[in-house]
Design a protein around this motif. Structure first.
Motif, PDB file in Angstrom:
ATOM      1  N   LEU A  86       0.510  -1.023   0.135  1.00  0.00           N
ATOM      2  CA  LEU A  86       0.057  -0.322  -0.205  1.00  0.00           C
ATOM      3  C   LEU A  86       0.925   0.878  -0.262  1.00  0.00           C
ATOM      4  O   LEU A  86       0.568   2.650  -0.797  1.00  0.00           O
ATOM      5  N   LYS A  87       2.461   1.624   0.894  1.00  0.00           N
ATOM      6  CA  LYS A  87       2.821   2.039   0.968  1.00  0.00           C
ATOM      7  C   LYS A  87       3.074   2.579  -0.450  1.00  0.00           C
ATOM      8  O   LYS A  87       3.597   3.466  -1.191  1.00  0.00           O
ATOM      9  N   VAL A  88       3.840   1.826  -0.902  1.00  0.00           N
ATOM     10  CA  VAL A  88       4.388   1.628  -2.789  1.00  0.00           C
ATOM     11  C   VAL A  88       3.415   1.916  -3.330  1.00  0.00           C
ATOM     12  O   VAL A  88       3.866   2.686  -3.956  1.00  0.00           O
ATOM     13  N   GLN A  89       2.380   1.914  -3.285  1.00  0.00           N
ATOM     14  CA  GLN A  89       1.143   2.248  -4.722  1.00  0.00           C
ATOM     15  C   GLN A  89       1.384   3.749  -4.043  1.00  0.00           C
ATOM     16  O   GLN A  89       0.906   4.489  -5.294  1.00  0.00           O
ATOM     17  N   LEU A  90       1.334   4.509  -2.781  1.00  0.00           N
ATOM     18  CA  LEU A  90       1.174   5.562  -2.943  1.00  0.00           C
ATOM     19  C   LEU A  90       2.420   6.340  -3.236  1.00  0.00           C
ATOM     20  O   LEU A  90       2.343   7.673  -3.809  1.00  0.00           O
ATOM     21  N   TYR A  91       2.993   6.090  -2.904  1.00  0.00           N
ATOM     22  CA  TYR A  91       4.440   6.363  -3.351  1.00  0.00           C
ATOM     23  C   TYR A  91       4.323   6.253  -5.259  1.00  0.00           C
ATOM     24  O   TYR A  91       5.058   6.949  -5.923  1.00  0.00           O
ATOM     25  N   LYS A  92       4.303   5.450  -5.532  1.00  0.00           N
ATOM     26  CA  LYS A  92       4.317   5.543  -7.250  1.00  0.00           C
ATOM     27  C   LYS A  92       3.530   6.204  -7.171  1.00  0.00           C
ATOM     28  O   LYS A  92       3.426   7.039  -8.367  1.00  0.00           O
ATOM     29  N   ALA A  93       2.514   6.705  -6.781  1.00  0.00           N
ATOM     30  CA  ALA A  93       1.051   7.900  -7.734  1.00  0.00           C
ATOM     31  C   ALA A  93       2.245   9.144  -7.253  1.00  0.00           C
ATOM     32  O   ALA A  93       1.802   9.998  -8.375  1.00  0.00           O
ATOM     33  N   VAL A  94       2.503   9.259  -6.614  1.00  0.00           N
ATOM     34  CA  VAL A  94       3.573  10.438  -6.486  1.00  0.00           C
ATOM     35  C   VAL A  94       4.740  11.617  -6.802  1.00  0.00           C
ATOM     36  O   VAL A  94       4.615  11.777  -7.657  1.00  0.00           O
ATOM     37  N   LEU A  95       5.032   9.846  -7.462  1.00  0.00           N
ATOM     38  CA  LEU A  95       6.347   9.611  -8.428  1.00  0.00           C
ATOM     39  C   LEU A  95       5.869  10.031 -10.395  1.00  0.00           C
ATOM     40  O   LEU A  95       6.176  10.572 -10.096  1.00  0.00           O
ATOM     41  N   GLU A  96       4.527   9.334 -10.056  1.00  0.00           N
ATOM     42  CA  GLU A  96       4.156   9.574 -11.811  1.00  0.00           C
ATOM     43  C   GLU A  96       3.568  11.043 -11.319  1.00  0.00           C
ATOM     44  O   GLU A  96       3.738  11.984 -12.698  1.00  0.00           O
ATOM     45  N   SER A  97       2.974  12.130 -10.169  1.00  0.00           N
ATOM     46  CA  SER A  97       2.422  13.008 -10.936  1.00  0.00           C
ATOM     47  C   SER A  97       3.676  14.080 -10.902  1.00  0.00           C
ATOM     48  O   SER A  97       4.148  15.244 -11.214  1.00  0.00           O
ATOM     49  N   ASN A  98       4.755  13.816 -10.369  1.00  0.00           N
ATOM     50  CA  ASN A  98       6.166  14.725  -9.943  1.00  0.00           C
ATOM     51  C   ASN A  98       6.527  14.685 -10.931  1.00  0.00           C
ATOM     52  O   ASN A  98       6.952  15.347 -12.038  1.00  0.00           O
ATOM     53  N   ALA A  99       6.650  13.474 -12.126  1.00  0.00           N
ATOM     54  CA  ALA A  99       6.903  13.308 -13.784  1.00  0.00           C
ATOM     55  C   ALA A  99       5.500  14.201 -14.125  1.00  0.00           C
ATOM     56  O   ALA A  99       6.302  15.009 -14.904  1.00  0.00           O
ATOM     57  N   SER A 100       4.792  13.633 -14.289  1.00  0.00           N
ATOM     58  CA  SER A 100       3.933  15.021 -15.165  1.00  0.00           C
ATOM     59  C   SER A 100       4.332  16.149 -14.699  1.00  0.00           C
ATOM     60  O   SER A 100       3.160  17.465 -15.283  1.00  0.00           O
ATOM     61  N   GLU A 101       4.226  16.268 -13.647  1.00  0.00           N
ATOM     62  CA  GLU A 101       3.924  18.099 -13.135  1.00  0.00           C
ATOM     63  C   GLU A 101       5.745  18.630 -14.097  1.00  0.00           C
ATOM     64  O   GLU A 101       5.698  19.684 -14.336  1.00  0.00           O
ATOM     65  N   HIS A 102       6.634  18.292 -14.363  1.00  0.00           N
ATOM     66  CA  HIS A 102       8.194  18.700 -14.531  1.00  0.00           C
ATOM     67  C   HIS A 102       7.590  18.433 -16.645  1.00  0.00           C
ATOM     68  O   HIS A 102       7.745  19.621 -16.711  1.00  0.00           O
ATOM     69  N   GLY A 103       6.863  17.934 -17.003  1.00  0.00           N
ATOM     70  CA  GLY A 103       6.408  17.760 -17.760  1.00  0.00           C
ATOM     71  C   GLY A 103       5.759  19.034 -18.745  1.00  0.00           C
ATOM     72  O   GLY A 103       5.296  19.829 -19.142  1.00  0.00           O
ATOM     73  N   ALA A 104       4.770  19.329 -17.614  1.00  0.00           N
ATOM     74  CA  ALA A 104       3.712  20.252 -17.792  1.00  0.00           C
ATOM     75  C   ALA A 104       3.928  21.503 -17.649  1.00  0.00           C
ATOM     76  O   ALA A 104       3.838  22.185 -18.327  1.00  0.00           O
ATOM     77  N   ARG A 105       4.332  21.853 -16.932  1.00  0.00           N
ATOM     78  CA  ARG A 105       5.574  23.326 -16.375  1.00  0.00           C
ATOM     79  C   ARG A 105       6.168  23.087 -17.484  1.00  0.00           C
ATOM     80  O   ARG A 105       6.690  24.097 -18.484  1.00  0.00           O
ATOM     81  N   MET A 106       6.983  22.052 -18.230  1.00  0.00           N
ATOM     82  CA  MET A 106       8.187  22.662 -18.974  1.00  0.00           C
ATOM     83  C   MET A 106       7.654  22.443 -20.980  1.00  0.00           C
ATOM     84  O   MET A 106       7.741  23.987 -21.449  1.00  0.00           O
ATOM     85  N   THR A 107       6.516  21.881 -21.285  1.00  0.00           N
ATOM     86  CA  THR A 107       5.420  22.325 -22.015  1.00  0.00           C
ATOM     87  C   THR A 107       4.812  23.274 -22.164  1.00  0.00           C
ATOM     88  O   THR A 107       4.960  24.621 -22.849  1.00  0.00           O
ATOM     89  N   ALA A 108       4.669  23.969 -20.883  1.00  0.00           N
ATOM     90  CA  ALA A 108       3.068  25.052 -20.263  1.00  0.00           C
ATOM     91  C   ALA A 108       4.511  26.503 -20.982  1.00  0.00           C
ATOM     92  O   ALA A 108       4.663  27.368 -21.809  1.00  0.00           O
ATOM     93  N   MET A 109       6.109  26.130 -19.875  1.00  0.00           N
ATOM     94  CA  MET A 109       6.670  27.319 -20.082  1.00  0.00           C
ATOM     95  C   MET A 109       7.381  27.159 -22.013  1.00  0.00           C
ATOM     96  O   MET A 109       7.639  28.582 -22.154  1.00  0.00           O
ATOM     97  N   ASP A 110       7.213  26.204 -22.385  1.00  0.00           N
ATOM     98  CA  ASP A 110       7.388  26.268 -23.689  1.00  0.00           C
ATOM     99  C   ASP A 110       6.633  27.500 -24.709  1.00  0.00           C
ATOM    100  O   ASP A 110       7.438  27.986 -25.798  1.00  0.00           O
ATOM    101  N   LYS A 111       5.578  26.649 -24.285  1.00  0.00           N
ATOM    102  CA  LYS A 111       4.571  27.858 -24.835  1.00  0.00           C
ATOM    103  C   LYS A 111       4.760  29.093 -24.509  1.00  0.00           C
ATOM    104  O   LYS A 111       4.296  29.754 -25.076  1.00  0.00           O
ATOM    105  N   ALA A 112       5.363  29.493 -23.190  1.00  0.00           N
ATOM    106  CA  ALA A 112       4.852  30.589 -23.095  1.00  0.00           C
ATOM    107  C   ALA A 112       6.158  31.038 -23.517  1.00  0.00           C
ATOM    108  O   ALA A 112       6.299  32.885 -24.340  1.00  0.00           O
TER     109      ALA A 112
END
Length: 297
Positions: free
Chosen positions: A230-256
């Protein structure tokens, strides 16, 4: 029409903004590479561990009781909303807010009407948003500062303790799953209660199941493996969110950065036109003054 000074000041301002967005894009790209490596390494481990745990839970059945597999009538709900600590990432955070609200409206409307929906916010943006809208537990705004399994474990243990003590009948995670730099998908995934693997539909499928040998005992293995999973599943979700955040910010800053470039072109064109108009006006004034002076002599 704006004066030359106003247009010039605006050009300088846009150029400064463009430099900032370029720098932020480069920083996000560097962080994305590390975050992407982390989630790609974690996915196979988490998926395999979850598969083993589901099969074990299905095999032992009621032989080994676990507080994390108890199915109860869903009256009290905990939603773990995972966002980022910072903005400037496009619709990354707002998509989580919309996803949580949509989940409540479609699945937990009765519980929400009774005031029995609680949110655990992981990330400053989630904490700021949900703390103004209903009951919230925990304060996990520090998780992404030094992201590690230990920093996420505390949140998982609080959710697990709440479920085992009957404070919550169901726990669901809402997070952004990383697909690629430009694509993040909002996922709503049940964490608790743990759902055993379904029985195989055909005899052929049944023969493919793994026959586990338990050492030292079923009870000890399951009681240790379930909390860890259960702890690993939550940790995986946080890692998914962390990678998604940087991808979204990179895309947003490129567009900006691209938008700033387009705006600079427009401002420079306006500046040149304004300067030409000012020069033409000055020439006409000089010619007019010369003609008036010649006529007076």
């Amino acid at each position: 029409m704006a004066s030359l000074k106003e247009v010039r000041n605006r050009i300088v301002s846009v150029q400064s903004t463009q430099q900032i967005t370029k720098a932020m894009k480069m920083v996000a790209a560097a962080k994305l590479r590390r975050a992407q490596d982390n989630i790609l390494r974690m996915r196979p481990y988490a998926q395999r561990l979850n598969s083993i745990l589901s099969n074990l839970t299905a095999q032992v059945g009621e032989e080994v009781a676990s507080p994390y597999t108890v199915q109860r009538e869903v009256r009290r709900v905990l939603i773990i909303a995972i966002t980022s600590d910072r903005g400037l990432a496009g619709a990354f955070n707002s998509n989580i807010f919309k996803g949580v609200n949509a989940l409540i409206a479609s699945r937990y409307a009765a519980q929400a009407a009774a005031g029995q929906v609680t949110v655990m916010a992981i990330g400053k943006r989630a904490h700021e948003y949900f703390s103004k809208r209903g009951p919230i537990i925990g304060n996990y705004t520090h998780v992404f500062g030094q992201l590690s399994f230990d920093t996420v474990r505390e949140a998982a243990e609080q959710a697990m303790a709440g479920f085992s003590m009957g404070q919550f009948d169901e726990v669901t995670m809402v997070y952004n799953e990383f697909k690629n730099v430009a694509t993040q998908v909002v996922r709503a995934e049940q964490l608790l209660p743990l759902v055993p693997a379904e029985a195989p539909a055909t005899p052929a499928a049944a023969t493919s199941n793994v026959d586990y040998l338990f050492e030292p005992s079923k009870e000890e293995i399951v009681q240790t493996l379930i909390p860890q999973s259960l702890k690993v599943q939550l940790y995986k979700a946080v890692l998914e969110s962390n990678a998604s955040e940087h991808g979204a910010r990179m895309t947003a800053m490129d567009k900006a950065t691209e938008n700033a470039g387009e705006l600079l072109k427009s401002l420079k064109l306006t500046y040149n036109r304004t300067r030409q108009a000012a020069i033409t006006t000055e020439i006409l004034e000089i010619v007019g003054g010369a003609e008036a002076l010649a006529a007076s002599q």
